[in-house]
Design an enzyme around this catalytic site. Structure first.
Site, PDB file in Angstrom:
ATOM      1  N   ARG A 173     102.024  30.575  44.217  1.00 55.81           N
ATOM      2  CA  ARG A 173     100.642  30.026  43.845  1.00 55.81           C
ATOM      3  C   ARG A 173     100.293  28.664  44.523  1.00 55.81           C
ATOM      4  NH1 ARG A 173     100.676  34.228  42.260  1.00 55.81           N
ATOM      5  NH2 ARG A 173     100.718  34.934  40.236  1.00 55.81           N
ATOM      6  N   CYS A 222      96.040  31.983  33.413  1.00 56.31           N
ATOM      7  CA  CYS A 222      97.332  31.728  33.083  1.00 56.31           C
ATOM      8  C   CYS A 222      97.542  30.012  33.239  1.00 56.31           C
ATOM      9  CB  CYS A 222      98.455  32.307  33.836  1.00 56.31           C
ATOM     10  SG  CYS A 222      98.774  34.100  33.294  1.00 56.31           S
ATOM     11  N   GLU A 293      99.697  25.967  35.955  1.00 60.05           N
ATOM     12  CA  GLU A 293      99.008  26.545  37.181  1.00 60.05           C
ATOM     13  C   GLU A 293      97.674  26.276  37.210  1.00 60.05           C
ATOM     14  OE1 GLU A 293      99.717  30.946  37.657  1.00 60.05           O
ATOM     15  OE2 GLU A 293      97.550  31.288  37.856  1.00 60.05           O
TER      16      GLU A 293
HETATM   17  N1  EPU Z   1     104.743  39.000  27.422  1.00 62.23           N
HETATM   18  C1  EPU Z   1     105.096  38.646  26.058  1.00 62.23           C
HETATM   19  N2  EPU Z   1     104.160  37.754  25.054  1.00 62.23           N
HETATM   20  C2  EPU Z   1     103.033  37.386  25.649  1.00 62.23           C
HETATM   21  C3  EPU Z   1     102.653  37.731  27.149  1.00 62.23           C
HETATM   22  C4  EPU Z   1     103.557  38.382  27.860  1.00 62.23           C
HETATM   23  O1  EPU Z   1     106.290  39.105  25.568  1.00 62.23           O
HETATM   24  O2  EPU Z   1     102.410  36.885  24.922  1.00 62.23           O
HETATM   25  C5  EPU Z   1     105.651  39.812  28.219  1.00 62.23           C
HETATM   26  C6  EPU Z   1     104.666  41.039  28.474  1.00 62.23           C
HETATM   27  O3  EPU Z   1     105.047  41.912  27.517  1.00 62.23           O
HETATM   28  C7  EPU Z   1     105.499  41.402  29.839  1.00 62.23           C
HETATM   29  C8  EPU Z   1     105.856  40.158  30.436  1.00 62.23           C
HETATM   30  O4  EPU Z   1     105.704  39.059  29.430  1.00 62.23           O
HETATM   31  O5  EPU Z   1     106.822  42.045  29.591  1.00 62.23           O
HETATM   32  C9  EPU Z   1     104.860  39.719  31.381  1.00 62.23           C
HETATM   33  O6  EPU Z   1     103.616  39.563  31.346  1.00 62.23           O
HETATM   34  P1  EPU Z   1     102.402  40.028  32.095  1.00 62.23           P
HETATM   35  O7  EPU Z   1     102.492  41.352  32.419  1.00 62.23           O
HETATM   36  O8  EPU Z   1     101.186  39.566  31.564  1.00 62.23           O
HETATM   37  O9  EPU Z   1     102.765  39.156  33.441  1.00 62.23           O
HETATM   38  P2  EPU Z   1     102.641  37.495  33.471  1.00 62.23           P
HETATM   39  O10 EPU Z   1     103.821  37.156  34.421  1.00 62.23           O
HETATM   40  O11 EPU Z   1     102.712  36.786  32.121  1.00 62.23           O
HETATM   41  C10 EPU Z   1     101.343  37.576  35.793  1.00 62.23           C
HETATM   42  C11 EPU Z   1     100.209  36.237  36.196  1.00 62.23           C
HETATM   43  C12 EPU Z   1      98.975  36.730  35.634  1.00 62.23           C
HETATM   44  C13 EPU Z   1      98.352  38.152  36.123  1.00 62.23           C
HETATM   45  C14 EPU Z   1      99.614  39.113  35.326  1.00 62.23           C
HETATM   46  C15 EPU Z   1      99.082  40.694  35.348  1.00 62.23           C
HETATM   47  C16 EPU Z   1     101.583  34.346  36.417  1.00 62.23           C
HETATM   48  C17 EPU Z   1     101.525  33.108  35.993  1.00 62.23           C
HETATM   49  N3  EPU Z   1     100.616  35.083  35.853  1.00 62.23           N
HETATM   50  O12 EPU Z   1     101.307  37.348  34.339  1.00 62.23           O
HETATM   51  O13 EPU Z   1      97.863  35.849  36.342  1.00 62.23           O
HETATM   52  O14 EPU Z   1      97.056  38.577  35.477  1.00 62.23           O
HETATM   53  O15 EPU Z   1     100.927  38.880  35.893  1.00 62.23           O
HETATM   54  O16 EPU Z   1      99.607  41.064  36.721  1.00 62.23           O
HETATM   55  O17 EPU Z   1     101.758  34.853  37.518  1.00 62.23           O
HETATM   56  C18 EPU Z   1      96.736  34.171  36.469  1.00 62.23           C
HETATM   57  O18 EPU Z   1      97.258  34.000  37.487  1.00 62.23           O
HETATM   58  O19 EPU Z   1      95.809  33.132  36.039  1.00 62.23           O
HETATM   59  C19 EPU Z   1      97.243  35.017  35.866  1.00 62.23           C
HETATM   60  C20 EPU Z   1      96.827  35.227  34.470  1.00 62.23           C
END
Ligand code: EPU
Length: 300
Positions: A173, A222, A293
């Site tokens: 990032r 995020c 972020e």
């Molecule tokens: N999860 C939970 N509870 C929640 C949210 C997520 O248990 O409230 C679990 C999900 O079930 C999953 C895991 O956490 O097993 C990861 O969740 P997710 O797939 O949403 O990925 P993330 O790591 O939380 C990243 C990026 C997002 C992007 C998503 C989808 C970061 C900080 N975030 O989220 O990017 O949209 O992957 O690809 O890297 C952004 O950069 O603004 C952003 C939203």
């Protein structure tokens, strides 16, 4: 001559003072300040000369999807809106030379049409190309940095240089090459060939985001970086039962715990309190330091 009188004489540039900037971020925290919309490279060079002369600082804002503005903005908010003929996307190319102000949604639509491998990594990210490159935006599928060949940046004196990207150019990032005061104006992107399954992959990923993120709310994407590889901020916040926690008009989303939803007139103070509450919990229960972020105007 006043700053305003000098700026309004420049072609391809719009300047207004004391305007409502609330709609310039997707989070919609109320903000007032001065706005400069720049429509060409030459106008940007002319504008920078004037801003330097008057000692005014500026902040370039793309789609404002990962950005918070202060209630009163002392820096001039600069919005790039370079001209671009969308017919450029009527054919598949080996390399793409694109303006920083172009929305990633246009790139995704092109990737769906031609099955461009690699371009699925920015599916659904609400950003301009420049903003996405600046923060090496990404999803679970990867980061945009891996597709960038070179980036043109303009320094505060209006001088343009081309930065050739290597494995050290980006981190998680963030980028390591845009210096203070510099502005990304264009980039050359590559793809990794053609793969017929990419269109479906992008459509599935859109659906995944729609079902797991509160996309129709006023949010800033995020809020926190994932603290360590394999440790997702959303999952950790969720695990402590913090979903739905509300401060003023701001609440932690029930759909994805790394999102905050502005329910109406949420304020900078609401944001600050909610962020600190989460950071304290993460420190206390997991010994983890949670970094923002989202880009903030000054420290909490
Ligand atoms: N999860 C939970 N509870 C929640 C949210 C997520 O248990 O409230 C679990 C999900 O079930 C999953 C895991 O956490 O097993 C990861 O969740 P997710 O797939 O949403 O990925 P993330 O790591 O939380 C990243 C990026 C997002 C992007 C998503 C989808 C970061 C900080 N975030 O989220 O990017 O949209 O992957 O690809 O890297 C952004 O950069 O603004 C952003 C939203």
């Amino acid at each position: 001559m006043s700053l305003k009188n000098e700026l309004i004489q420049i072609k391809d540039l719009e300047y207004s003072e004391g305007v409502d900037l609330t709609s310039y971020t997707t989070f919609r925290l109320r903000s007032i300040g001065d706005l400069l919309v720049v429509k060409s490279i030459l106008a940007l060079q002319n504008a920078l000369e004037i801003l330097n002369k008057h000692n005014r600082e500026y902040l370039v804002i793309g789609w404002g999807a990962n950005q918070i503005l202060p209630p009163v903005c002392d820096k001039i908010i600069m919005n790039l809106d370079f001209e671009f003929d969308k017919n450029y996307f009527s054919e598949k190319r080996d390399e793409y030379n694109l303006p920083a102000s172009l929305g990633l949604n246009h790139l995704t639509a092109h990737a769906v049409k031609f099955g461009l491998k690699g371009w699925e990594v920015f599916t659904g990210i609400p950003a301009s190309l420049g903003g996405a490159i600046f923060m090496n935006a990404g999803t679970n599928l990867g980061e945009i940095g891996a597709l960038v060949k070179s980036v043109e940046v303009m320094n505060s004196k209006g001088v343009i240089r081309e930065e050739f990207i290597n494995e050290k150019s980006f981190g998680y990032r963030k980028n390591h090459f845009v210096k203070s005061g510099e502005i990304i104006i264009s980039a050359k992107l590559r793809h990794l060939g053609v793969d017929d399954s990419i269109s479906q992959k992008i459509k599935d990923y859109m659906e995944y985001r729609r079902s797991t993120q509160p996309l129709s709310s006023k949010n800033c994407g995020c809020v926190f970086k994932n603290p360590l590889p394999g440790f997702q901020a959303g999952r950790l916040i969720d695990s402590l039962g913090l979903k739905d926690l509300r401060v003023g008009n701001l609440k932690i989303s029930s759909k994805h715990a790394n999102f905050m939803e502005n329910l109406g007139e949420a304020t900078w103070e609401d944001f600050s309190i909610l962020v600190k509450t989460i950071q304290d919990h993460m420190d206390k229960f997991y010994g983890l330091k949670f970094e923002l972020e989202v880009k903030i105007p000054y420290d909490l």
